[in-house]
Scaffold this active site. Structure first.
Site, mmCIF file in Angstrom:
data_model
loop_
_atom_site.group_PDB
_atom_site.id
_atom_site.type_symbol
_atom_site.label_atom_id
_atom_site.label_comp_id
_atom_site.label_asym_id
_atom_site.label_seq_id
_atom_site.Cartn_x
_atom_site.Cartn_y
_atom_site.Cartn_z
ATOM 1 N N GLU A 1 -2.468 8.758 8.440
ATOM 2 C CA GLU A 1 -1.025 8.436 8.524
ATOM 3 C C GLU A 1 -0.401 9.117 9.750
ATOM 4 O O GLU A 1 0.545 8.603 10.338
ATOM 5 C CB GLU A 1 -0.284 8.890 7.254
ATOM 6 C CG GLU A 1 -0.527 7.999 6.033
ATOM 7 C CD GLU A 1 0.182 6.640 6.085
ATOM 8 O OE1 GLU A 1 1.248 6.534 6.715
ATOM 9 O OE2 GLU A 1 -0.361 5.671 5.483
ATOM 10 N N ASP B 1 0.869 -1.182 0.000
ATOM 11 C CA ASP B 1 0.000 0.000 0.000
ATOM 12 C C ASP B 1 0.901 1.225 0.000
ATOM 13 O O ASP B 1 2.119 1.126 0.194
ATOM 14 C CB ASP B 1 -0.874 -0.002 1.268
ATOM 15 C CG ASP B 1 -1.795 1.216 1.323
ATOM 16 O OD1 ASP B 1 -2.402 1.559 0.295
ATOM 17 O OD2 ASP B 1 -1.890 1.838 2.394
ATOM 18 N N SER B 2 0.287 2.392 -0.186
ATOM 19 C CA SER B 2 1.063 3.634 -0.128
ATOM 20 C C SER B 2 1.554 3.917 1.289
ATOM 21 O O SER B 2 2.433 4.747 1.476
ATOM 22 C CB SER B 2 0.189 4.801 -0.570
ATOM 23 O OG SER B 2 -0.847 4.990 0.370
ATOM 24 N N TYR C 1 -0.756 8.570 -2.262
ATOM 25 C CA TYR C 1 -0.727 8.352 -3.709
ATOM 26 C C TYR C 1 -1.933 9.017 -4.393
ATOM 27 O O TYR C 1 -1.866 9.388 -5.560
ATOM 28 C CB TYR C 1 -0.826 6.852 -4.019
ATOM 29 C CG TYR C 1 0.450 6.055 -3.880
ATOM 30 C CD1 TYR C 1 1.593 6.589 -3.292
ATOM 31 C CD2 TYR C 1 0.498 4.737 -4.342
ATOM 32 C CE1 TYR C 1 2.744 5.823 -3.171
ATOM 33 C CE2 TYR C 1 1.644 3.982 -4.232
ATOM 34 C CZ TYR C 1 2.760 4.517 -3.643
ATOM 35 O OH TYR C 1 3.884 3.752 -3.532
ATOM 36 N N GLY C 2 -3.032 9.068 -3.667
ATOM 37 C CA GLY C 2 -4.329 9.381 -4.270
ATOM 38 C C GLY C 2 -4.427 10.731 -4.935
ATOM 39 O O GLY C 2 -5.304 10.959 -5.759
ATOM 40 N N CYS D 1 -10.890 2.963 0.119
ATOM 41 C CA CYS D 1 -9.471 3.262 0.380
ATOM 42 C C CYS D 1 -9.111 2.466 1.622
ATOM 43 O O CYS D 1 -9.873 2.479 2.606
ATOM 44 C CB CYS D 1 -9.274 4.759 0.631
ATOM 45 S SG CYS D 1 -7.630 5.170 1.281
ATOM 46 N N THR D 2 -7.988 1.757 1.592
ATOM 47 C CA THR D 2 -7.682 0.852 2.706
ATOM 48 C C THR D 2 -7.347 1.592 3.999
ATOM 49 O O THR D 2 -7.278 0.976 5.064
ATOM 50 C CB THR D 2 -6.535 -0.114 2.346
ATOM 51 O OG1 THR D 2 -5.442 0.648 1.786
ATOM 52 C CG2 THR D 2 -6.976 -1.160 1.353
ATOM 53 N N HIS D 3 -7.141 2.889 3.924
ATOM 54 C CA HIS D 3 -6.957 3.663 5.159
ATOM 55 C C HIS D 3 -8.286 3.858 5.906
ATOM 56 O O HIS D 3 -8.289 4.028 7.120
ATOM 57 C CB HIS D 3 -6.380 5.053 4.851
ATOM 58 C CG HIS D 3 -4.916 5.060 4.549
ATOM 59 N ND1 HIS D 3 -4.386 4.571 3.386
ATOM 60 C CD2 HIS D 3 -3.856 5.538 5.270
ATOM 61 C CE1 HIS D 3 -3.072 4.728 3.387
ATOM 62 N NE2 HIS D 3 -2.723 5.321 4.523
ATOM 63 N N CYS E 1 -4.262 -1.647 -1.901
ATOM 64 C CA CYS E 1 -4.379 -0.212 -2.156
ATOM 65 C C CYS E 1 -5.378 -0.029 -3.297
ATOM 66 O O CYS E 1 -5.160 -0.543 -4.397
ATOM 67 C CB CYS E 1 -3.013 0.352 -2.537
ATOM 68 S SG CYS E 1 -3.056 2.091 -3.000
ATOM 69 N N ASN E 2 -6.457 0.686 -2.998
ATOM 70 C CA ASN E 2 -7.481 0.908 -4.028
ATOM 71 C C ASN E 2 -6.942 1.772 -5.156
ATOM 72 O O ASN E 2 -7.279 1.581 -6.323
ATOM 73 C CB ASN E 2 -8.700 1.597 -3.409
ATOM 74 C CG ASN E 2 -9.443 0.705 -2.441
ATOM 75 O OD1 ASN E 2 -10.421 0.085 -2.800
ATOM 76 N ND2 ASN E 2 -8.962 0.609 -1.216
ATOM 77 N N THR E 3 -6.106 2.743 -4.797
ATOM 78 C CA THR E 3 -5.591 3.686 -5.786
ATOM 79 C C THR E 3 -4.744 2.953 -6.831
ATOM 80 O O THR E 3 -4.948 3.117 -8.036
ATOM 81 C CB THR E 3 -4.763 4.779 -5.071
ATOM 82 O OG1 THR E 3 -5.573 5.339 -4.027
ATOM 83 C CG2 THR E 3 -4.324 5.860 -6.013
HETATM 84 N N1 DGL Z 1 -4.669 3.279 0.983
HETATM 85 C C1 DGL Z 1 -4.662 3.607 -0.390
HETATM 86 C C2 DGL Z 1 -5.948 3.285 -1.086
HETATM 87 O O1 DGL Z 1 -6.522 2.277 -0.763
HETATM 88 C C3 DGL Z 1 -3.965 4.844 -0.854
HETATM 89 C C4 DGL Z 1 -4.195 6.105 -0.144
HETATM 90 C C5 DGL Z 1 -3.270 7.219 -0.654
HETATM 91 O O2 DGL Z 1 -2.059 7.036 -0.586
HETATM 92 O O3 DGL Z 1 -3.771 8.248 -1.106
HETATM 93 O O4 DGL Z 1 -6.375 3.969 -1.973
#
Ligand code: DGL
Length: 285
Positions: free
Chosen positions: A154, A10-11, A42-43, A187-189, A73-75
């Site tokens: 984060e 993931d990011s 990353y998003g 988003c996994t966060h 990571c969804n992104t």
């Molecule tokens: N946790 C990631 C996701 O699922 C990326 C979040 C990010 O870095 O913006 O999209």
């Protein structure tokens, strides 16, 4: 049987939300995780950048001799899954969007009002609506990007008013105007603020792709006969957590996940570009 670890990435620390589901359902499996904490989020980055980062990390995990790459990571899944698969035809490469989309398509009806929240890049890609509608074209789907959530998470700013206000900023109008009753945490966060969301909006049905991904991991391992054997020696091997910037939150969260187990955890800090240069490898940069 295959005792090699499963590679997750993931990011940052968001992908860790997949790990407890895996540990509970498939306790013999070992993990190599990479969190790109130095370059998160990353998003809000360009597609080209997200693709290069995703390909680089997948290449690194492949070099660590993993038996599968799970893109937690969804992104990255929404933008670079196809490319990562093309680069690693020898490995099963799983994205996180399809399994949750399948659950939505199977369990929702046209009476439901479905919301998807995610990073700017995930929402822009419309990966969730495309997938969900492919499985069930009768559904109505609404999307909302929530770009400020990942940096706060984060930083560990979770159980407080700042997070609640940020969630309300993005969700109050979105949920009420569209009369959303089912919300996909794209988003996994975001599962890390699930409690805030259910406190602010009780009654909302939440779909967590980090949990839904487990079935596709189990499935892919089963189909290729890749389950770990559970032999004592294999179980005693380390679960390795790499980060491009080993932050306190990252370490604390992993220690919390593994607390009370006798599993071994190793933390490693790594600069991917430097490692690629040192080892003369091409991680896709
Ligand atoms: N946790 C990631 C996701 O699922 C990326 C979040 C990010 O870095 O913006 O999209």
């Amino acid at each position: 049987m295959d005792n090699r670890p499963i590679g997750f990435f993931d990011s940052g620390l968001g992908g860790l939300t997949c790990i407890p589901y895996l540990m509970q359902a498939l306790p013999n499996e070992r993990i190599i995780y990479f969190g790109d904490t130095a370059r998160t989020p990353y998003g809000s980055k360009a597609e080209k950048t997200i693709r290069a980062f995703g390909a680089g990390i997948a290449g690194f995990l492949a070099e660590q001799n993993v038996k599968m790459i799970a893109i937690a990571c969804n992104t990255v899944s929404s933008i670079a899954l196809g490319e990562i698969r093309r680069r690693h035809p020898e490995l099963p490469v799983l994205g996180i969007i399809s399994p949750a989309s399948h659950t939505v398509a199977k369990t929702c009806s046209p009476e439901n009002r479905i919301g998807v929240i995610g990073t700017k890049a995930t929402i822009r890609s419309a990966a969730y609506p495309h997938k969900i509608l492919r499985y069930n074209p009768a559904l109505d789907i609404y999307q909302q990007a929530c770009p400020a959530l990942v940096p706060l998470i984060e930083e560990g700013i979770i159980e407080n008013e700042i997070m609640d206000l940020t969630l309300r900023y993005y969700l109050d109008q979105f949920l009420s105007y569209n009369e959303i009753d089912t919300l996909v945490l794209g988003c996994t966060h975001y599962p890390l603020v699930r409690r805030n969301i259910t406190k602010l909006y009780p009654g909302l049905r939440i779909i967590d792709p980090s949990e839904e991904m487990l079935e596709s991991i189990r499935d892919a391992l089963g189909r290729r006969e890749l389950f770990a054997s559970g032999e004592a020696g294999a179980k005693r091997a380390d679960n390795i957590f790499y980060a491009s910037d080993l932050s306190e939150n990252f370490v604390n969260m992993i220690n919390r996940i593994f607390a009370g187990t006798d599993l071994r955890v190793t933390f490693k800090s790594i600069d991917l570009e430097e490692a690629a240069e040192r080892e003369g490898l091409d991680y896709g940069f």
